[in-house]
Design a protein around this motif. Structure first.
Motif, PDB file in Angstrom:
ATOM      1  N   ARG A  47     -12.376-106.593  19.356  1.00 18.06           N
ATOM      2  CA  ARG A  47     -10.952-106.237  19.375  1.00 18.06           C
ATOM      3  C   ARG A  47     -10.085-107.340  19.993  1.00 18.06           C
ATOM      4  N   GLY A  48     -10.389-108.562  19.631  1.00 22.32           N
ATOM      5  CA  GLY A  48      -9.579-109.684  20.085  1.00 22.32           C
ATOM      6  C   GLY A  48      -9.893-110.196  21.474  1.00 22.32           C
ATOM      7  N   LYS A  49     -10.856-109.564  22.161  1.00 24.42           N
ATOM      8  CA  LYS A  49     -11.212-110.000  23.509  1.00 24.42           C
ATOM      9  C   LYS A  49     -12.192-111.169  23.463  1.00 24.42           C
ATOM     10  N   GLU A  50     -12.210-111.905  24.542  1.00 21.05           N
ATOM     11  CA  GLU A  50     -13.208-112.947  24.679  1.00 21.05           C
ATOM     12  C   GLU A  50     -14.567-112.300  24.970  1.00 21.05           C
ATOM     13  N   PRO A  51     -15.675-112.926  24.570  1.00 21.21           N
ATOM     14  CA  PRO A  51     -16.994-112.323  24.815  1.00 21.21           C
ATOM     15  C   PRO A  51     -17.234-111.945  26.279  1.00 21.21           C
ATOM     16  N   ALA A  52     -16.758-112.741  27.210  1.00 21.30           N
ATOM     17  CA  ALA A  52     -16.969-112.458  28.638  1.00 21.30           C
ATOM     18  C   ALA A  52     -16.168-111.249  29.113  1.00 21.30           C
ATOM     19  N   GLN A  53     -15.200-110.809  28.324  1.00 25.13           N
ATOM     20  CA  GLN A  53     -14.375-109.659  28.708  1.00 25.13           C
ATOM     21  C   GLN A  53     -14.916-108.338  28.173  1.00 25.13           C
ATOM     22  N   VAL A  54     -15.880-108.409  27.290  1.00 17.18           N
ATOM     23  CA  VAL A  54     -16.413-107.199  26.651  1.00 17.18           C
ATOM     24  C   VAL A  54     -17.468-106.554  27.556  1.00 17.18           C
ATOM     25  N   LYS A  55     -17.303-105.241  27.798  1.00 20.43           N
ATOM     26  CA  LYS A  55     -18.262-104.496  28.631  1.00 20.43           C
ATOM     27  C   LYS A  55     -19.100-103.499  27.818  1.00 20.43           C
ATOM     28  N   GLU A  56     -18.668-103.213  26.609  1.00 18.99           N
ATOM     29  CA  GLU A  56     -19.388-102.233  25.781  1.00 18.99           C
ATOM     30  C   GLU A  56     -19.315-102.636  24.322  1.00 18.99           C
ATOM     31  N   LEU A  57     -20.457-102.568  23.636  1.00 17.70           N
ATOM     32  CA  LEU A  57     -20.521-102.884  22.208  1.00 17.70           C
ATOM     33  C   LEU A  57     -21.286-101.790  21.480  1.00 17.70           C
ATOM     34  N   ASN A  58     -20.697-101.271  20.414  1.00 14.77           N
ATOM     35  CA  ASN A  58     -21.357-100.278  19.579  1.00 14.77           C
ATOM     36  C   ASN A  58     -21.595-100.895  18.209  1.00 14.77           C
ATOM     37  N   LEU A  59     -22.861-101.232  17.927  1.00 17.29           N
ATOM     38  CA  LEU A  59     -23.230-101.855  16.653  1.00 17.29           C
ATOM     39  C   LEU A  59     -24.122-100.937  15.821  1.00 17.29           C
ATOM     40  N   ASP A  60     -23.977 -99.642  15.988  1.00 14.85           N
ATOM     41  CA  ASP A  60     -24.783 -98.674  15.241  1.00 14.85           C
ATOM     42  C   ASP A  60     -24.581 -98.859  13.732  1.00 14.85           C
ATOM     43  N   ASN A  61     -25.697 -98.792  13.002  1.00 18.57           N
ATOM     44  CA  ASN A  61     -25.694 -98.868  11.534  1.00 18.57           C
ATOM     45  C   ASN A  61     -25.253-100.225  10.989  1.00 18.57           C
ATOM     46  N   ALA A  62     -25.142-101.222  11.851  1.00 15.38           N
ATOM     47  CA  ALA A  62     -24.836-102.584  11.373  1.00 15.38           C
ATOM     48  C   ALA A  62     -26.147-103.207  10.911  1.00 15.38           C
ATOM     49  N   ARG A  63     -26.529-102.986   9.685  1.00 11.82           N
ATOM     50  CA  ARG A  63     -27.868-103.281   9.168  1.00 11.82           C
ATOM     51  C   ARG A  63     -28.269-104.745   9.348  1.00 11.82           C
ATOM     52  N   ALA A  64     -29.426-104.914  10.019  1.00 14.03           N
ATOM     53  CA  ALA A  64     -29.997-106.253  10.230  1.00 14.03           C
ATOM     54  C   ALA A  64     -31.437-106.075  10.696  1.00 14.03           C
ATOM     55  N   THR A  65     -32.273-107.062  10.419  1.00 14.01           N
ATOM     56  CA  THR A  65     -33.671-106.993  10.840  1.00 14.01           C
ATOM     57  C   THR A  65     -33.894-107.640  12.203  1.00 14.01           C
ATOM     58  N   GLN A  66     -32.927-108.425  12.654  1.00 12.10           N
ATOM     59  CA  GLN A  66     -33.017-109.031  13.981  1.00 12.10           C
ATOM     60  C   GLN A  66     -31.609-109.275  14.521  1.00 12.10           C
ATOM     61  N   ILE A  67     -31.532-109.573  15.802  1.00  8.83           N
ATOM     62  CA  ILE A  67     -30.234-109.764  16.440  1.00  8.83           C
ATOM     63  C   ILE A  67     -29.570-111.030  15.921  1.00  8.83           C
ATOM     64  N   GLU A  68     -28.348-110.894  15.466  1.00  7.43           N
ATOM     65  CA  GLU A  68     -27.581-112.027  14.967  1.00  7.43           C
ATOM     66  C   GLU A  68     -26.145-111.913  15.452  1.00  7.43           C
ATOM     67  N   GLY A  69     -25.593-113.008  15.935  1.00 10.24           N
ATOM     68  CA  GLY A  69     -24.190-113.025  16.340  1.00 10.24           C
ATOM     69  C   GLY A  69     -23.942-112.613  17.774  1.00 10.24           C
ATOM     70  N   LEU A  70     -24.975-112.116  18.452  1.00  8.82           N
ATOM     71  CA  LEU A  70     -24.839-111.718  19.858  1.00  8.82           C
ATOM     72  C   LEU A  70     -25.420-112.828  20.721  1.00  8.82           C
ATOM     73  N   THR A  71     -24.591-113.411  21.569  1.00 11.00           N
ATOM     74  CA  THR A  71     -24.994-114.598  22.322  1.00 11.00           C
ATOM     75  C   THR A  71     -24.944-114.361  23.827  1.00 11.00           C
ATOM     76  N   ASP A  72     -25.329-115.392  24.573  1.00  7.31           N
ATOM     77  CA  ASP A  72     -25.315-115.316  26.038  1.00  7.31           C
ATOM     78  C   ASP A  72     -23.903-115.312  26.614  1.00  7.31           C
ATOM     79  N   GLU A  73     -22.900-115.448  25.768  1.00  6.69           N
ATOM     80  CA  GLU A  73     -21.518-115.464  26.251  1.00  6.69           C
ATOM     81  C   GLU A  73     -21.055-114.098  26.748  1.00  6.69           C
ATOM     82  N   TYR A  74     -21.780-113.041  26.373  1.00  7.96           N
ATOM     83  CA  TYR A  74     -21.392-111.681  26.774  1.00  7.96           C
ATOM     84  C   TYR A  74     -21.969-111.387  28.167  1.00  7.96           C
TER      85      TYR A  74
END
Length: 297
Positions: A47-74
């Motif tokens: 929602r326009g926030k920087e990764p370090a500002q995010v405290k909660e992420l809901n990625l339910d049903n975001a189909r993938a076989t492995q983690i992609e796009g989620l980095t150490d910046e969070y």
């Protein structure tokens, strides 16, 4: 005569080779699309926030076989939900030092929990409805000293002998396994019991709140007693005033009685005068017959 086999001249083999290439291409497109789905979902959830500002992420049903796009910046992420994503591995799981709650239910994870080693504050881990078969698969979890809630419901490991006893032994800091403690008491029931106890303590007169309430009641009673005493004092003064007025009234009443007595005497004199008048009126009437008698004579 030596016979040679020209692979290109075999139409059936050529057909299968072409079909294999198509399958590989489709799989490549599919995996790329799935990766894009998770990355786009992460971008949306930010929602326009920087990764370090995010405290909660809901990625339910975001189909993938492995983690992609989620980095150490969070670095401040505390809650992450990856329910029904289709994960088969946790390879590439980022370093999330403040992560406390991780939802991984309804995936196809069978091992590789060591990938979570960089999440030291993890307290809640949900792995229900996955492919975990034995105790060895969850052994990396014992490095999480803060882990108090673990859910392995609907995994093959649940069918093993003394499953619950072994898991609690492996994880001594664990409080709840599949929403129940080591004595099979449901977490919801225990929380309700704790709430009842807290309410009872708050309502006890001996508690701090009860003592304060009693003190307030005592102060109110003292104030009321003081008001009553002041009211009684004012009533007594009124009584004294009424008593003095009563004496003066009595004195005045006596005077009025005396005056009434004099009036009564005067009234008697008037009655006597009235009687005299009546007698005088009667006397002439008694003399007239005598005059008449003299005339006759």
């Amino acid at each position: 005569m030596i016979l040679t086999w020209d692979r290109g001249s075999n139409p059936e083999l050529s057909f299968w080779k072409k079909k294999e290439k198509r399958i590989l291409f489709i799989f490549f497109l599919l995996s790329t699309t799935l990766t894009n789905i998770m990355e786009k979902r992460i971008e949306l959830e930010r929602r326009g926030k920087e990764p370090a500002q995010v405290k909660e992420l809901n990625l339910d049903n975001a189909r993938a076989t492995q983690i992609e796009g989620l980095t150490d910046e969070y670095t401040n992420l505390e809650t992450l939900s990856l329910i029904n994503v289709g994960l088969t591995t946790l390879k590439g799981f980022p370093k999330l030092p403040k992560l406390k709650k991780l939802e991984l239910s309804d995936n196809r994870i069978s091992n590789g929990l060591g990938a979570l080693k960089d999440c030291p504050l993890l307290t809640h881990l949900n792995l229900s409805n996955n492919k975990i078969k034995d105790l060895e698969a969850i052994e990396p979890v014992k490095s999480f000293d803060s882990l108090t809630h673990l859910d392995l419901f609907n995994n093959d490991i649940c069918n093993s002998d003394e499953y619950r006893t072994k898991v609690f032994k492996l994880l001594p800091n664990l409080k709840y396994l599949d929403d129940a403690d080591a004595d099979d008491n449901d977490e919801a029931e225990e929380e309700s019991d704790v709430d009842d106890v807290d309410e009872g303590e708050d309502g006890e007169p001996g508690g701090a709140n009860g003592a304060e309430e009693e003190d307030d009641d005592d102060d109110d009673d003292d104030d009321e007693d003081g008001d009553d005493e002041s009211d009684d004092g004012s009533d007594e003064e009124d009584g004294e005033d009424e008593g003095e007025m009563t004496l003066s009234d009595l004195y005045g009443k006596n005077l009025d009685d005396d005056e009434d007595g004099e009036d009564f005497v005067e009234g008697d004199g008037e009655e006597e005068d009235d009687d005299d008048d009546i007698d005088e009126e009667d006397e002439p009437s008694s003399k007239k017959p005598k005059v008449e008698e003299d005339k006759d004579a």
